[in-house]
Design an enzyme around this catalytic site. Structure first.
Site, PDB file in Angstrom:
ATOM      1  CB  VAL A  76     -29.861  -1.138 -27.835  1.00 23.88           C
ATOM      2  CG1 VAL A  76     -30.902  -0.292 -27.112  1.00 23.88           C
ATOM      3  CG2 VAL A  76     -29.243  -0.356 -28.984  1.00 23.88           C
ATOM      4  CE  LYS A  77     -27.013  -2.584 -19.720  1.00 20.06           C
ATOM      5  NZ  LYS A  77     -26.025  -2.228 -18.666  1.00 20.06           N
ATOM      6  CB  VAL A  78     -34.507  -2.973 -23.721  1.00 22.62           C
ATOM      7  CG1 VAL A  78     -35.977  -2.743 -23.381  1.00 22.62           C
ATOM      8  CG2 VAL A  78     -34.154  -2.292 -25.030  1.00 22.62           C
TER       9      VAL A  78
END
Length: 219
Positions: A76-78
């Site tokens: 998951v990219k944040v």
């Protein structure tokens, strides 16, 4: 194509890349394409990016949980900050504590990457192409970051992002990046060379004496 060539280690996406490749529908379209890619490259990882213009922590965490449920190897990219510059390391920390693999992204400096790693990001994406566009040599930055991560023992890998030229691939690996994001148009010149083609043509020409017999023999 490049998966079949055996030279990629995963795929990364952004809302912008999704839009460019024709995924312009709603949330269902993003899920469909992401799941399609994840199944295609399994067991390699796929990075999917969260989005919340207001920097809503609860919304980003909910998205992250949803994305992570789509396939076993979803990262998951944040983004390191929201649009106003508010840090989102607290979100990275919260997700990492749940066992979600976080790819901290949209970073331009060593300090951003280091602090994202301290918060628990497994991957730290530094946009070296954009760093170069700002007039800075990105290679020393990668070296500094790799030295810092190695010295402190933080469990994070450097993703060198936003490649602009084919030479960036080896250049940024050599500088210490663990991963380099590369578009298909930059991979082609990494594999192709006119002298290679000329040499292969010579070899194939000299193989004519036995090749036709081999083809009959191997039927």
């Amino acid at each position: 194509k490049y998966l079949n060539l055996g030279i990629i280690d995963g795929v990364t996406t952004t809302p912008t890349l999704m839009k460019k490749c024709g995924v312009t529908g709603g949330f269902a379209a993003i899920k469909e394409r992401s799941t399609e890619i994840a199944n295609l490259i399994n067991p390699l990882p796929l990075s999917v990016e969260t989005a919340s213009p207001e920097g809503n922590q609860e919304e980003i965490i909910k998205q992250a949980r949803e994305f992570a449920s789509w396939a076993p190897k979803i990262n998951v990219k944040v983004t390191i900050t929201d649009q106003k510059g508010n840090p989102q390391t607290n979100i990275i920390k919260a997700l990492a504590s749940e066992g979600i693999v976080v790819n901290a992204t949209a970073m331009m400096s060593v300090s951003q990457c280091f602090l994202a790693a301290k918060a628990g990001a497994r991957y730290v994406s530094i946009f070296l192409g954009r760093v170069a566009n700002m007039g800075y040599d990105p290679v020393p930055e990668v070296r500094r970051l790799r030295t810092l991560l190695d010295r402190t023992g933080l469990n994070a890998q450097i993703i060198a992002a936003s490649s602009r030229e084919a030479l960036n691939v080896i250049q940024w690996f050599e500088a210490g990046s663990h991963i380099v994001t590369v578009t298909p148009d930059l991979l082609k010149p990494c594999l192709d060379h006119p002298y290679s083609r000329d040499t292969v043509a010579m070899f194939d020409g000299d193989a004519k004496n036995w090749l036709s017999e081999w083809r009959e023999y191997s039927k």
